[in-house]
Design an enzyme around this catalytic site. Structure first.
Site, PDB file in Angstrom:
ATOM      1  N   ASP A 197       0.841  -1.193   0.000  1.00  0.00           N
ATOM      2  CA  ASP A 197       0.000   0.000   0.000  1.00  0.00           C
ATOM      3  C   ASP A 197       0.874   1.241   0.000  1.00  0.00           C
ATOM      4  O   ASP A 197       1.985   1.240   0.525  1.00  0.00           O
ATOM      5  CB  ASP A 197      -0.901   0.023   1.236  1.00  0.00           C
ATOM      6  CG  ASP A 197      -1.969  -1.057   1.203  1.00  0.00           C
ATOM      7  OD1 ASP A 197      -2.232  -1.596   0.115  1.00  0.00           O
ATOM      8  OD2 ASP A 197      -2.529  -1.362   2.269  1.00  0.00           O
ATOM      9  N   ARG A 198       0.342   2.292  -0.563  1.00  0.00           N
ATOM     10  CA  ARG A 198       1.118   3.534  -0.680  1.00  0.00           C
ATOM     11  C   ARG A 198       1.635   4.016   0.670  1.00  0.00           C
ATOM     12  O   ARG A 198       2.764   4.495   0.782  1.00  0.00           O
ATOM     13  CB  ARG A 198       0.240   4.624  -1.328  1.00  0.00           C
ATOM     14  CG  ARG A 198       0.966   5.934  -1.578  1.00  0.00           C
ATOM     15  CD  ARG A 198       0.100   6.861  -2.416  1.00  0.00           C
ATOM     16  NE  ARG A 198      -1.108   7.254  -1.726  1.00  0.00           N
ATOM     17  CZ  ARG A 198      -1.198   8.300  -0.922  1.00  0.00           C
ATOM     18  NH1 ARG A 198      -0.127   9.051  -0.672  1.00  0.00           N
ATOM     19  NH2 ARG A 198      -2.337   8.623  -0.347  1.00  0.00           N
TER      20      ARG A 198
END
Length: 491
Positions: A197-198
């Site tokens: 995930d970012r």
């Protein structure tokens, strides 16, 4: 499907040796010719021409991208056939008023089959190829460098900072791991093996060849890979091992929100507390499945959300912050509450979305969530959010009106005035900002060039979830324990 039509044939020698060209379908009077579709590269092949589109600068602990011109490209979607370009813009691509698209057409920035669009009332046909040139702005990310843990003939393993997407997606292109590795470390044509995930930091692995990627993909399918994460959560996590097997359902791809739901997909995460400082706990996480936001959603369900999780530790989930799956809201009410909470804090950028993302009316699900897209990265921008786009929004010019001050571009008059009074690149910065980024050329049609927005602080771009270890049948890679995970760490 309509016939794509023929095209000219190249001769292979003199006239006598030339093979007869196939006959083109005769066009009816007034019928518009559409060239046949081109073959597009499906590989991961970002190169020097892509990396040279713009450059970085660093300010206030943030890595920033200088605005740049970029072509968004897409073929006509099936549902657009028979509709006018103006109608498609007005119903599906509302990130800008129609006045913007009219001005963009007059400026030659909208092209249909590589010909400038002169009339937005033109009716779209199957295989039409659309191109839109925009002045693209990207959100800032942390200035923390990407640390290369391992590089050999087969793989590149890095320690990814929080806030960086893995590859181009949504509003991010140059502020991604793939582009930074290419631009600053000359590491190109990498194959993504897994994603983070970012907002998650930690071990991230790339294959250098398709063969290596295929070999490791087989291990993934056979569940031979083990991942270990570490996080800091709210409260005193139980000392004993905790196994959570609650199914997870995606609430919104656009905002990037999931929750526990019986209709969701099977998930399993094993948790073990490492330390407790009287207020928060450091927990080891071993996901046995790989659902979106799995660790974060399971921790929320257990009543111990990640301390600074910008989605799952918010008041929008109710007084119990979603513990035990108790939310007390419909999905629509939950999404609205989350957006409003971030809007009030001027922090929609933390979610990787904008006001226009939320207002777009695309029929397809999008890539603009807070995690990375699961699709393979491609050099051809046709798979990035485009305008026109797969998901109906233009991430390159998404103003966030909650935290900006901008000149409204809501009429043809305003845009025509800008076109007449400003040559390309001469629009003055109205907020008087000084700094390395403020000296860049301004675009007279670009909404974001006339905005003043609040930058996130470096602290806001860190979430206390870190991929600590990645282990396969023939390899094991590990990063250092993050500072916030130390036993004696204090906020």
């Amino acid at each position: 499907m309509a016939e794509p039509g023929g095209g000219g044939e190249e001769e292979e020698g003199g006239e006598e040796a030339a093979a007869p060209a196939p006959k083109k379908r005769r066009l009816a009077a007034g019928e518009r010719y559409v060239p046949p579709p081109r073959k597009l590269s499906t590989g991961v092949s970002f190169g020097a021409e892509h990396f040279a589109e713009t450059s970085y600068y660093f300010e206030g602990g943030l890595r920033k991208v200088r605005p740049y011109y970029f072509d968004f490209r897409t073929y006509c979607k099936g549902r657009w056939v028979g509709r006018s370009l103006l109608h498609v813009f007005s119903t599906e691509f509302r990130a800008q008023p129609l006045a913007y698209y009219r001005a963009a057409a007059r400026a030659g920035r909208l092209r249909l089959n590589e010909e400038p669009v002169r009339d937005l009332d033109i009716v779209l046909k199957n295989n039409d190829f659309l191109r839109n040139t925009v002045h693209r702005h990207e959100p800032p990310v942390t200035a923390q460098p990407i640390q290369i843990l391992v590089e050999n003939d087969e793989v590149v393993v890095v320690d990814k900072p929080s806030s960086l997407p893995v590859h181009p997606c949504g509003r991010f292109r140059h502020n991604t791991v793939i582009f930074i590795l290419g631009k600053e470390h000359d590491l190109k044509e990498l194959h993504t093996i897994h994603r983070l995930d970012r907002m998650t930091s930690g071990v991230l692995m790339f294959a250098k060849t398709a063969e290596v990627s295929k070999r490791i993909d087989e291990q993934v399918r056979e569940r031979q890979l083990e991942k270990e994460y570490v996080c800091r959560v709210v409260g005193e996590f139980p000392e004993h091992e905790v196994v959570c097997e609650e199914p997870i359902l995606v609430v919104s791809y656009k905002v990037g929100v999931c929750r526990v739901d019986p209709k969701g997909k099977f998930c399993k995460t094993i948790f073990q507390r490492l330390s407790y400082n009287g207020q928060t706990s450091v927990v080891k996480c071993l996901p046995r499945t790989g659902r979106t936001h799995q660790i974060r959603v399971h921790l929320q369900y257990l009543g111990h959300p990640i301390v600074n999780d910008p989605i799952y530790n918010m008041e929008a989930w109710g007084p119990d912050r979603g513990k035990g799956g108790k939310i007390g809201k419909t999905d629509e009410e939950l999404l609205k509450a989350l957006v409003e909470e971030h809007r009030s804090k001027q922090s929609l950028d933390i979610l990787g979305i904008s006001e226009e993302d939320l207002n777009s009316n695309a029929e397809n699900k999008d890539c603009g969530n807070s995690s990375d897209c699961t699709k393979s990265a491609r050099a051809d921008s046709i798979n990035e959010n485009s305008c026109p786009a797969e998901d109906g929004k233009d991430p390159a010019k998404d103003p966030e009106r909650n935290d900006v001050t901008a000149c409204p571009l809501n009429s043809d008059t305003n845009l025509e005035t800008l076109e007449k009074n400003n040559e390309l690149g001469s629009c003055e910065n109205q907020d008087g900002q000084t700094g390395e980024g403020s000296s860049e050329e301004k675009d007279p049609l670009c909404v974001e060039c006339r905005m003043r927005r609040r930058d996130p602080s470096p602290k806001e771009l860190v979430m206390y979830l870190h991929a600590l270890r990645y282990k396969g049948a023939e390899f094991e890679y590990c990063s250092r324990m993050p500072e916030w995970a130390m036993e004696d760490w204090e906020e």
